[in-house]
Design an enzyme around this catalytic site. Structure first.
Site, PDB file in Angstrom:
ATOM      1  N   CYS A 220       1.090  -0.938   0.327  1.00  0.00           N
ATOM      2  CA  CYS A 220      -0.059  -0.206   0.147  1.00  0.00           C
ATOM      3  C   CYS A 220       0.976   1.324  -0.506  1.00  0.00           C
ATOM      4  O   CYS A 220       1.917   1.297   0.282  1.00  0.00           O
ATOM      5  CB  CYS A 220      -0.904   0.166   1.067  1.00  0.00           C
ATOM      6  SG  CYS A 220      -0.295   0.438   3.134  1.00  0.00           S
ATOM      7  N   ALA A 241       7.015  -1.871  -4.328  1.00  0.00           N
ATOM      8  CA  ALA A 241       6.877  -1.187  -3.289  1.00  0.00           C
ATOM      9  C   ALA A 241       5.375   0.078  -3.570  1.00  0.00           C
ATOM     10  O   ALA A 241       5.068   0.378  -3.764  1.00  0.00           O
ATOM     11  CB  ALA A 241       8.566  -0.629  -2.996  1.00  0.00           C
ATOM     12  N   HIS A 242       5.769   0.470  -2.044  1.00  0.00           N
ATOM     13  CA  HIS A 242       4.530   1.942  -1.763  1.00  0.00           C
ATOM     14  C   HIS A 242       4.196   3.042  -2.851  1.00  0.00           C
ATOM     15  O   HIS A 242       5.777   2.898  -3.218  1.00  0.00           O
ATOM     16  CB  HIS A 242       4.609   1.966   0.110  1.00  0.00           C
ATOM     17  CG  HIS A 242       6.618   2.826  -0.242  1.00  0.00           C
ATOM     18  ND1 HIS A 242       6.955   3.975  -0.148  1.00  0.00           N
ATOM     19  CD2 HIS A 242       7.279   2.300   0.176  1.00  0.00           C
ATOM     20  CE1 HIS A 242       7.584   4.101  -0.403  1.00  0.00           C
ATOM     21  NE2 HIS A 242       8.205   3.033   0.307  1.00  0.00           N
ATOM     22  N   ASN A 243       3.713   3.368  -3.083  1.00  0.00           N
ATOM     23  CA  ASN A 243       3.659   4.693  -3.895  1.00  0.00           C
ATOM     24  C   ASN A 243       4.577   4.526  -5.342  1.00  0.00           C
ATOM     25  O   ASN A 243       4.272   5.592  -5.789  1.00  0.00           O
ATOM     26  CB  ASN A 243       3.943   5.409  -3.507  1.00  0.00           C
ATOM     27  CG  ASN A 243       3.343   6.161  -2.271  1.00  0.00           C
ATOM     28  OD1 ASN A 243       4.034   5.815  -1.276  1.00  0.00           O
ATOM     29  ND2 ASN A 243       2.655   6.930  -2.117  1.00  0.00           N
ATOM     30  N   SER A 261       7.899   4.538  -4.553  1.00  0.00           N
ATOM     31  CA  SER A 261       7.564   5.610  -5.600  1.00  0.00           C
ATOM     32  C   SER A 261       7.947   5.705  -6.536  1.00  0.00           C
ATOM     33  O   SER A 261       8.276   6.730  -7.197  1.00  0.00           O
ATOM     34  CB  SER A 261       7.842   7.227  -5.171  1.00  0.00           C
ATOM     35  OG  SER A 261       7.303   6.537  -3.220  1.00  0.00           O
TER      36      SER A 261
END
Lengths: 340, 340, 340
Positions: A220, A241-243, A261
């Site tokens: 998330c 991974a996140h974002n 990201s």
């Protein structure tokens, strides 16, 4: 399930030559064909298998002219390969989509709703305030956390874990053991050398037609959303991974990892075991080779990259060819030094 | 859950400017803010978002002076970023820690005990002779084998498998699908080319404050213990083999693998996809780059290593820069040979 | 479980020197030995531990002559190491094989059959038309899809997912979280940039004595079978794509990936994190180093390969040694250019 040769000929809008009442219950490669199987012959290179196969039936093109005797029953269709593909798809749709109903014990919180024609397997779990569409198949032991939204025609396989607030579009398929929307890896270093978790309160969005492989993990977002756009296909054991944002119709092969990201463009092809650092952007239509490391943004679209620290594929191969014989280069330098 | 702007201002020891009775139920990035969300503005670079955001409220520093008009309600606090972090933590604690009770069906062997204020999700399994502390959350479909000990405040997410004899400290969190304490990979070659399993009878010890990512695997020791020390943070899809020891506060990113009997020091940072061979020691405070291969012990602490076979980071980058243009080097040699 | 020193001496066909009624319930390393444990001394290098150990009993060779005093009880056997191994195996067999019966709730479709002396753990699921042999242990939350066949003495750990049509031989063990027989990654590109799934209708065959590690994924064949031959041992987080064939007694370490339709020979050793492209063949008795990339068929058997794009191990190491000092090579060229 079992079909007669006649039924399949009808489905394929073709014509059977032989006993239409024989039954088949399996799709076989022509070279491995056994009684009860149906195969196809599309490439003339494989024609000799036709004369030896034990398949009950073989799909051939309508203009195929055998040159030897054979035991099997022919089904003549317009295009043998297309016909076989049609059969494959019918078979898959049939086996995947047919299961309907609820096996007990299973768990669904009373605040959640699920559409018509759905399946909830034994030991599946659906948390609070979920909204699941029609024709959704939740296989045994799958986990759906709180506040999950899911469109129509999704297949969630056994042991998948979909965590709080995840949003899933239509026609998505998530294979066994994948984990969607668990916490990302974010820790703030403290003066005493310990780490404090940075709360991860974002979610994951899977748009329509997304496919996620077995044991893949998609974290998330810290805040906001990790987004997998329409039509993306992801293989097994991939880590997102996140974002991260993955653009439309991008394909990612097994064991690749994408750090936090990073934004991947659309229509990219990323081979197995690639590693992409965080906070960069990859242009549309980029091709990334197997085991390639990407440490900088790729701005020009349409490139093919390869290597431990990625380079243009051809450049890498030229350098690597010389690397293989570095010893030779060193000897030439030695030779020059002797002369000098 | 929903809070009024006034309640949040009180929690943050700040002051709301505007209607304190508005409600928010979500934390938003200021640039993505929508009605019902609360955001923060800490970096003046993002100030212009304040004048456009649809967030119901925005946390700002007490001395912030707006230069344009805005629609949102300000909550003035001493330090906007710290305030928001406090809110994040409260939110996370609240959502993670609030679940209490037992969902049925779930399984706990009568010989096992679990403390107060715990959660056992549906389809979770707790084997024989387990001792679990207070405030432990065992999410749906998690598996706890026999003889497992666990301290207080641990969160075991859905589908985690914790095998026989594992010992877990306080405040540990294990993310979905992780496997702790399954057999290590030990086989003795036999004269006929087959392999015989070497019994794996050790266990895994996770000390306090350890965090294990989704689908990570940590094998039990052949004999003795695989040990993950206090404060270690491990990301998704990491593999830790039998008898490995990871020192305090070391951080390991996704898809890294550590082979059997290796000891990692404390306060190390290991980036994603690194590979570390067995039976070596890595000094404290070592930094290992992404996709780096470590084949020998690292004795001096504080180094930064990188590369296919690890080197000092700067040395590797210098060598790789020349590798990229090996063709150029070869041409220069050719030129010299012509002259010679 | 607890045994007396006398019982263990009898099991090992040895002789206890001391109180035969003391009890032990644990196998300890001699250096970590505590009361209630039994250890062994086989290597004279470790003899001094004998005089300090708190193990209740230590297995030694029948001709061992102590040179100092000790607190423990000796069990003299013909070969101390072999004796301890025998104990280990008895222990493991006992703990793994002893569990029998059905824990409820569990799910088995009425059309499926399972042999005698089996275990079905709570929340395990067995689909339609399965045939499972004798002494099979299906641990909690394991999933067995439709039409699965399994021989005798198999151990399927918690949370394993075995999908439709998989065939498993005798004496196989599959560790927690592994996924066997889920769909392979096959997509046909369409003119509009989207992808269409190629139906995956084949299966996976595991022959006898196969061992699959935690969270490993083995995809079903597109058509036909992905085949893991007799005696193959696979570690954790390995990915085996559709239609791969792995030869007898090959060993594959953690995080390795093998792409579609590749055939690996028998008695190969593949270290961790290796990557092997699709549609190639690897000769028997090939050794592949850690993190090695294989992009072409290996025709000669018995080679040892290593490197980012695999080379003979020695050649790679020579080239890499020069790579580490490419800077030095470049300086020598510069020097020659100055002179020239």
């Amino acid at each position: 399930m079992e079909f007669t040769v006649g039924q399949l000929a009808a489905l394929l809008e073709g014509k059977a030559e032989g006993d239409e009442n024989q039954t088949v219950n399996r799709l076989d490669k022509i070279q491995d064909g056994k009684s009860g199987g149906i195969s196809f012959l599309a490439n003339e290179k494989y024609e000799y298998f036709l004369y030896e196969t034990d398949s009950t039936a073989v799909i051939v093109s309508e203009d195929f002219i055998p040159t030897k005797s054979y035991k099997t029953t022919l089904i003549r269709v317009k295009d043998a390969y297309a016909g076989f593909t049609k059969l494959l798809e019918a078979y898959t749709q049939f086996t995947k989509a047919m299961v309907v109903g609820v096996e007990e014990p299973s768990f669904i919180h009373p605040s959640s709703v699920i559409g018509e024609n759905c399946y909830r397997g034994a030991f599946s779990y659906i948390g609070k305030n979920c909204q699941l569409g029609q024709n959704v198949k939740i296989h045994p032991q799958a986990f759906i956390g709180n506040n999950v939204k899911m469109g129509d025609n999704c297949i969630i396989h056994s042991g998948v874990k979909i965590n709080t607030d995840t949003q899933i579009g239509n026609n998505c398929e998530i294979l066994p053991g994948a984990v969607i929307g668990a916490d990302g890896f974010g820790f703030a270093p403290q003066p005493d050398g310990t780490f404090k978790a940075i709360p991860q309160i974002g979610n994951v969005i899977l748009e329509d037609d997304v496919r996620i492989g077995s044991n893949t993990t998609i974290d998330c977002a810290t805040m906001g959303s990790t987004i997998i756009r329409k039509g993306v296909k992801i293989d097994n054991q991939v880590h997102i991974a996140h974002n991260v944002i993955i653009g439309e119709n991008t394909v990612i092969a097994a064991q690749t990892g994408i750090s936090g990201s990073t934004e991947i463009g659309k229509n990219c092809v990323i081979a197995g075991k690639a590693g992409i650092v965080g906070h960069i952007k990859i242009a549309d239509h980029t091709t990334i080779g197997a085991n390639t490391g990407i440490s900088k943004s790729i701005k020009k679209s349409g490139q093919t990259l390869f290597g431990y620290m990625s380079m243009d594929l051809k450049d890498f191969l030229r350098s690597y060819a010389l690397f293989k014989n570095l010893d030779g280069l060193e000897k030439r330098i030695k030779e020059l030094e002797k002369k000098g």
